[in-house]
Design a protein around this motif. Structure first.
Motif, PDB file in Angstrom:
ATOM      1  N   GLY A 109       0.808  -1.222   0.000  1.00  0.00           N
ATOM      2  CA  GLY A 109       0.000   0.000   0.000  1.00  0.00           C
ATOM      3  C   GLY A 109       0.833   1.261   0.000  1.00  0.00           C
ATOM      4  O   GLY A 109       2.024   1.234  -0.307  1.00  0.00           O
ATOM      5  N   SER A 110       0.194   2.366   0.370  1.00  0.00           N
ATOM      6  CA  SER A 110       0.890   3.648   0.390  1.00  0.00           C
ATOM      7  C   SER A 110       0.174   4.617   1.321  1.00  0.00           C
ATOM      8  O   SER A 110      -0.977   4.404   1.694  1.00  0.00           O
ATOM      9  CB  SER A 110       0.955   4.239  -1.020  1.00  0.00           C
ATOM     10  OG  SER A 110      -0.343   4.559  -1.474  1.00  0.00           O
ATOM     11  N   ASP A 111       0.882   5.669   1.702  1.00  0.00           N
ATOM     12  CA  ASP A 111       0.333   6.776   2.476  1.00  0.00           C
ATOM     13  C   ASP A 111       0.616   8.056   1.718  1.00  0.00           C
ATOM     14  O   ASP A 111       1.695   8.213   1.134  1.00  0.00           O
ATOM     15  CB  ASP A 111       0.979   6.862   3.865  1.00  0.00           C
ATOM     16  CG  ASP A 111       0.627   5.685   4.750  1.00  0.00           C
ATOM     17  OD1 ASP A 111      -0.562   5.324   4.795  1.00  0.00           O
ATOM     18  OD2 ASP A 111       1.540   5.137   5.395  1.00  0.00           O
ATOM     19  N   THR A 112      -0.340   8.987   1.747  1.00  0.00           N
ATOM     20  CA  THR A 112      -0.176  10.275   1.078  1.00  0.00           C
ATOM     21  C   THR A 112      -0.352  11.391   2.088  1.00  0.00           C
ATOM     22  O   THR A 112      -1.247  11.334   2.937  1.00  0.00           O
ATOM     23  CB  THR A 112      -1.212  10.441  -0.064  1.00  0.00           C
ATOM     24  OG1 THR A 112      -0.985   9.402  -1.017  1.00  0.00           O
ATOM     25  CG2 THR A 112      -1.068  11.788  -0.748  1.00  0.00           C
ATOM     26  N   TYR A 113       0.527  12.375   2.022  1.00  0.00           N
ATOM     27  CA  TYR A 113       0.488  13.539   2.901  1.00  0.00           C
ATOM     28  C   TYR A 113       0.269  14.754   1.996  1.00  0.00           C
ATOM     29  O   TYR A 113       1.214  15.261   1.389  1.00  0.00           O
ATOM     30  CB  TYR A 113       1.792  13.649   3.693  1.00  0.00           C
ATOM     31  CG  TYR A 113       2.150  12.325   4.348  1.00  0.00           C
ATOM     32  CD1 TYR A 113       1.560  11.951   5.548  1.00  0.00           C
ATOM     33  CD2 TYR A 113       3.028  11.438   3.738  1.00  0.00           C
ATOM     34  CE1 TYR A 113       1.851  10.722   6.140  1.00  0.00           C
ATOM     35  CE2 TYR A 113       3.330  10.221   4.323  1.00  0.00           C
ATOM     36  CZ  TYR A 113       2.738   9.860   5.512  1.00  0.00           C
ATOM     37  OH  TYR A 113       3.025   8.650   6.080  1.00  0.00           O
ATOM     38  N   ASP A 114      -0.972  15.167   1.883  1.00  0.00           N
ATOM     39  CA  ASP A 114      -1.362  16.187   0.920  1.00  0.00           C
ATOM     40  C   ASP A 114      -1.476  17.547   1.603  1.00  0.00           C
ATOM     41  O   ASP A 114      -2.518  17.886   2.164  1.00  0.00           O
ATOM     42  CB  ASP A 114      -2.691  15.797   0.265  1.00  0.00           C
ATOM     43  CG  ASP A 114      -3.049  16.694  -0.890  1.00  0.00           C
ATOM     44  OD1 ASP A 114      -2.155  17.375  -1.426  1.00  0.00           O
ATOM     45  OD2 ASP A 114      -4.235  16.726  -1.254  1.00  0.00           O
ATOM     46  N   TYR A 115      -0.399  18.303   1.565  1.00  0.00           N
ATOM     47  CA  TYR A 115      -0.420  19.638   2.160  1.00  0.00           C
ATOM     48  C   TYR A 115      -1.170  20.593   1.244  1.00  0.00           C
ATOM     49  O   TYR A 115      -0.919  20.644   0.048  1.00  0.00           O
ATOM     50  CB  TYR A 115       0.998  20.138   2.419  1.00  0.00           C
ATOM     51  CG  TYR A 115       1.686  19.363   3.529  1.00  0.00           C
ATOM     52  CD1 TYR A 115       1.213  19.443   4.831  1.00  0.00           C
ATOM     53  CD2 TYR A 115       2.779  18.560   3.268  1.00  0.00           C
ATOM     54  CE1 TYR A 115       1.821  18.723   5.859  1.00  0.00           C
ATOM     55  CE2 TYR A 115       3.396  17.839   4.288  1.00  0.00           C
ATOM     56  CZ  TYR A 115       2.912  17.940   5.577  1.00  0.00           C
ATOM     57  OH  TYR A 115       3.506  17.232   6.587  1.00  0.00           O
ATOM     58  N   THR A 116      -2.101  21.341   1.829  1.00  0.00           N
ATOM     59  CA  THR A 116      -2.929  22.241   1.036  1.00  0.00           C
ATOM     60  C   THR A 116      -2.656  23.714   1.313  1.00  0.00           C
ATOM     61  O   THR A 116      -3.012  24.560   0.511  1.00  0.00           O
ATOM     62  CB  THR A 116      -4.428  21.968   1.318  1.00  0.00           C
ATOM     63  OG1 THR A 116      -4.665  22.074   2.730  1.00  0.00           O
ATOM     64  CG2 THR A 116      -4.818  20.562   0.837  1.00  0.00           C
ATOM     65  N   THR A 117      -2.036  24.029   2.457  1.00  0.00           N
ATOM     66  CA  THR A 117      -1.716  25.424   2.759  1.00  0.00           C
ATOM     67  C   THR A 117      -0.265  25.548   3.204  1.00  0.00           C
ATOM     68  O   THR A 117       0.312  24.623   3.776  1.00  0.00           O
ATOM     69  CB  THR A 117      -2.635  26.009   3.864  1.00  0.00           C
ATOM     70  OG1 THR A 117      -2.438  25.268   5.069  1.00  0.00           O
ATOM     71  CG2 THR A 117      -4.083  25.957   3.474  1.00  0.00           C
ATOM     72  N   LEU A 118       0.290  26.723   2.938  1.00  0.00           N
ATOM     73  CA  LEU A 118       1.646  27.079   3.354  1.00  0.00           C
ATOM     74  C   LEU A 118       1.610  28.497   3.865  1.00  0.00           C
ATOM     75  O   LEU A 118       1.094  29.394   3.174  1.00  0.00           O
ATOM     76  CB  LEU A 118       2.618  26.956   2.165  1.00  0.00           C
ATOM     77  CG  LEU A 118       4.002  27.570   2.347  1.00  0.00           C
ATOM     78  CD1 LEU A 118       4.767  26.920   3.485  1.00  0.00           C
ATOM     79  CD2 LEU A 118       4.792  27.448   1.042  1.00  0.00           C
ATOM     80  N   GLU A 119       2.136  28.712   5.064  1.00  0.00           N
ATOM     81  CA  GLU A 119       2.155  30.059   5.637  1.00  0.00           C
ATOM     82  C   GLU A 119       3.356  30.228   6.540  1.00  0.00           C
ATOM     83  O   GLU A 119       3.963  29.239   6.981  1.00  0.00           O
ATOM     84  CB  GLU A 119       0.857  30.330   6.402  1.00  0.00           C
ATOM     85  CG  GLU A 119       0.592  29.336   7.514  1.00  0.00           C
ATOM     86  CD  GLU A 119      -0.832  29.374   8.043  1.00  0.00           C
ATOM     87  OE1 GLU A 119      -1.561  30.326   7.754  1.00  0.00           O
ATOM     88  OE2 GLU A 119      -1.207  28.438   8.759  1.00  0.00           O
ATOM     89  N   VAL A 120       3.688  31.471   6.839  1.00  0.00           N
ATOM     90  CA  VAL A 120       4.779  31.775   7.750  1.00  0.00           C
ATOM     91  C   VAL A 120       4.234  31.691   9.172  1.00  0.00           C
ATOM     92  O   VAL A 120       3.128  32.148   9.459  1.00  0.00           O
ATOM     93  CB  VAL A 120       5.342  33.190   7.469  1.00  0.00           C
ATOM     94  CG1 VAL A 120       6.441  33.536   8.462  1.00  0.00           C
ATOM     95  CG2 VAL A 120       5.843  33.280   6.041  1.00  0.00           C
ATOM     96  N   VAL A 121       5.025  31.077  10.072  1.00  0.00           N
ATOM     97  CA  VAL A 121       4.629  30.993  11.473  1.00  0.00           C
ATOM     98  C   VAL A 121       4.791  32.381  12.089  1.00  0.00           C
ATOM     99  O   VAL A 121       5.809  33.037  11.895  1.00  0.00           O
ATOM    100  CB  VAL A 121       5.516  29.978  12.233  1.00  0.00           C
ATOM    101  CG1 VAL A 121       5.199  29.979  13.716  1.00  0.00           C
ATOM    102  CG2 VAL A 121       5.343  28.583  11.640  1.00  0.00           C
ATOM    103  N   ASN A 122       3.802  32.839  12.809  1.00  0.00           N
ATOM    104  CA  ASN A 122       3.872  34.162  13.455  1.00  0.00           C
ATOM    105  C   ASN A 122       4.294  34.026  14.904  1.00  0.00           C
ATOM    106  O   ASN A 122       4.015  33.127  15.575  1.00  0.00           O
ATOM    107  CB  ASN A 122       2.521  34.876  13.384  1.00  0.00           C
ATOM    108  CG  ASN A 122       2.185  35.238  11.946  1.00  0.00           C
ATOM    109  OD1 ASN A 122       3.064  35.607  11.182  1.00  0.00           O
ATOM    110  ND2 ASN A 122       0.918  35.125  11.597  1.00  0.00           N
TER     111      ASN A 122
END
Length: 194
Positions: free
Chosen positions: A181-194
């Motif tokens: 099988g497999s695992d998917t890690y689908d990142y949908t947002t990217l932002e700077v940590v405040n």
């Protein structure tokens, strides 16, 4: 005149959006999935990026990445602190800042000394850089180099895919493949940590 400015603003390319850049690693870059998992990448030492992985808001582990790509340390979180007694290390023949940065078509075969729970072993990791493409997070687009990482030169069924973003100098785990099988890690947002 105002109409011209308004039209220009509406048609401005995404590159003009307030997109995270490599310099934001000092504060940290937060990648998030739609189901609430988060990976925060931060500058650690020269040539090394720290990755903190959170599941459902709880810290799971910290990984140190040479050149933002190569895992050189894994430490799980035990609910109260990072668990130094369960620390795994991966020592390559190069110092972290001298590790090669792959480009399209590269196949890097890198011997590594592994210390997992005090047990030492030698291995060979193989990194294969596929064709560069583009990935988008909201209004921000980045060059993305998919890198296949094989943990064994003989096993072509078990590997990870890292998405390397050259403009940010970091990679994140996108998929893991196993014989069953497999695992998917689908990142949908990217932002700077405040």
């Amino acid at each position: 005149m105002r109409m011209t400015v308004l039209i220009a603003a509406l048609w401005a390319p995404a590159a003009l959006a307030d997109c995270p850049v490599a310099g934001d690693l000092e504060a940290g870059l937060r990648f998030s999935t739609s189901d609430g998992n988060v990976e925060v990448l931060e500058a650690f030492t020269p040539g090394v990026v720290a990755s903190f992985y959170y599941e459902a808001g709880t810290l799971d582990s910290r990984v140190l990445l040479a050149q933002g790509i190569y895992m050189i340390e894994y430490m799980p979180y035990d609910g109260t602190a990072l668990e130094a007694s369960a620390r795994d290390t991966y020592i390559y023949e190069h110092s972290p800042q001298d590790m090669p940065v792959p480009t399209t078509g590269d196949m890097l075969t890198l011997p590594v000394t592994v210390n997992e729970g005090g047990e030492l072993s030698r291995a060979t990791d193989v990194f294969v850089a596929d064709a560069e493409t583009t990935i988008t997070f909201g209004d921000c687009s980045y060059r993305m180099l998919p890198i296949r990482m094989y943990f064994d030169t003989e096993d072509q069924q078990t590997y990870d895919i890292l998405n390397y973003l050259p403009e940010l100098g970091v990679a994140y785990l996108a998929q893991s493949f196993y014989p069953d099988g497999s695992d998917t890690y689908d990142y949908t947002t990217l932002e700077v940590v405040n």
